[in-house]
Scaffold this motif. Structure first.
Motif, PDB file in Angstrom:
ATOM      1  N   CYS A 263     -13.413  47.660  48.161  1.00 22.20           N
ATOM      2  CA  CYS A 263     -12.460  46.991  47.271  1.00 22.20           C
ATOM      3  C   CYS A 263     -12.952  45.643  46.750  1.00 22.20           C
ATOM      4  CB  CYS A 263     -11.126  46.786  47.990  1.00 22.20           C
ATOM      5  SG  CYS A 263     -10.194  48.286  48.299  1.00 22.20           S
ATOM      6  N   TRP A 275      -6.529  43.067  46.289  1.00 21.58           N
ATOM      7  CA  TRP A 275      -6.720  43.670  47.615  1.00 21.58           C
ATOM      8  C   TRP A 275      -5.900  42.922  48.657  1.00 21.58           C
ATOM      9  CZ3 TRP A 275      -8.721  41.065  51.867  1.00 21.58           C
ATOM     10  CH2 TRP A 275      -8.833  41.841  53.022  1.00 21.58           C
ATOM     11  N   GLU A 279      -3.318  45.616  49.431  1.00 19.67           N
ATOM     12  CA  GLU A 279      -4.025  46.642  50.201  1.00 19.67           C
ATOM     13  C   GLU A 279      -4.591  46.159  51.525  1.00 19.67           C
ATOM     14  OE1 GLU A 279      -6.839  48.863  47.786  1.00 19.67           O
ATOM     15  OE2 GLU A 279      -5.880  48.104  45.975  1.00 19.67           O
TER      16      GLU A 279
END
Length: 334
Positions: A263, A275, A279
């Motif tokens: 990422c 990110w 995430e």
């Protein structure tokens, strides 16, 4: 005195295979048998293997991948203990004797550190793993926490425990990474001993210290899916063969740092912040809640990870390489 088989699974590693066999034959433990499983090599591996004559046993099979080679090897084992040595790695002369001394106290598996080497066999100044799990790490594994482990070559197993896990299904995700089932499947069956010193060398030859990768067989685009498939398969094997029920999901910093790398490495600043905000949950959980790490390692990893949010690509990429690839870490001054 327990016999030990050093199994070397080989596919097209003729350039490294001799060093692996030599290191197995050089063990100071008196009851070592060396078994080479050649998985359909098309290079000069057969010539290397046959040059050792009766000093080793060998099986030449059609190519089926690492899972197939492990299945074949473990079905043939008759010794009490076994080492699954990768054909591009080496053991130091006292590896087996040090491990057997520990294993004879009733452990299911003994693991030891491996010095990281480059393709030419030169030491990089780092080793794996950097953390040692507790003897009862199988209990945490049963809760979904994968413990710090060396690669395939850094283990000595109870053969009876291996035979409860293998054979594993012949799938595309088991062409590589079959050691996953040996490492974690055996740990579910008894105590794990960690020997806190390096007793072998782990060769990295498909990347370098300037890369953000740390594997010889898979790229990060495949790691996540393969990991999920292997965990699902281990759950089925554990439930059916050893009566252990594993959770549907697991926590492993190794896989999360692979996702982290995919990422943020070479990514624009906006993507790196995306990110963090969207995430990063699983990654941060495997750092903050990691039961195998101390506070110092957790804080260091969090600080390094935060550098990826700075508007300086060179700093961000350095931080990713340092976290993901141990070969990028310089030797510390004594």
């Amino acid at each position: 005195m327990n016999q030990v088989t050093v199994v070397i699974c080989n596919y097209n590693y003729a350039r490294f295979l001799g060093a692996a066999i030599d290191s197995a034959l050089a063990q100071d433990y008196p009851h070592v048998r060396v078994l080479v499983i050649d998985d359909g090599s098309t290079d000069g591996s057969r010539r290397v293997i046959e040059s050792y004559g009766s000093r080793i046993a060998a099986v030449f099979k059609s190519n089926g991948g690492q899972g197939s080679a492990y299945n074949c090897a473990i079905s043939l084992l008759e010794s009490g203990y076994a080492v699954m040595l990768d054909a591009d790695d080496v053991l130091y002369p006292t590896a087996v004797s040090r491990a057997v001394e520990v294993m004879d106290r009733g452990y299911a598996k003994a693991q030891f550190r491996l010095d990281v080497m480059d393709g030419a066999g030169r030491h990089t100044g780092t080793h794996v793993p950097h953390s040692d799990p507790p003897e009862t790490c199988g209990d945490l594994l049963a809760q979904g926490w994968l413990y710090p482990s060396p690669p395939a070559s850094g283990h000595v197993y109870q053969v009876s425990a291996l035979k409860r896990i293998f054979p594993v299904p012949d799938t595309k995700f088991n062409r590589y990474g079959a050691d996953f089932y040996a490492i974690y499947g055996v740990a579910l069956q008894g105590r794990v001993a960690s020997i806190p010193c390096s007793l072998g060398g782990y060769r990295i030859h498909q990347n370098s210290a300037s890369d953000a990768s740390f594997a010889n067989s898979e790229d990060y685009g495949e790691v996540s899916q393969a990991f999920d498939e292997r965990w699902s398969m281990l759950r089925q094997i554990a439930a059916k063969r050893i009566g252990v029920v594993l959770p549907s999901t697991c926590h492993d910093f190794a896989i999360e740092k692979a996702r982290f790398c995919s990422c943020v490495y070479h990514a624009p600043l906006a993507s790196r912040w995306h990110w963090l905000l969207k995430e990063s949950g699983n990654y941060l959980h495997t750092v903050i809640a990691n039961p195998f790490w101390g506070l110092r390692k957790k804080m260091g990893t969090l600080v390094l990870s935060s550098l990826c949010l700075l508007p300086f690509p060179s700093v961000s990429d350095f931080a990713v390489r340092y976290i993901v690839n141990p070969a990028s870490r310089r030797r510390r001054a004594a």
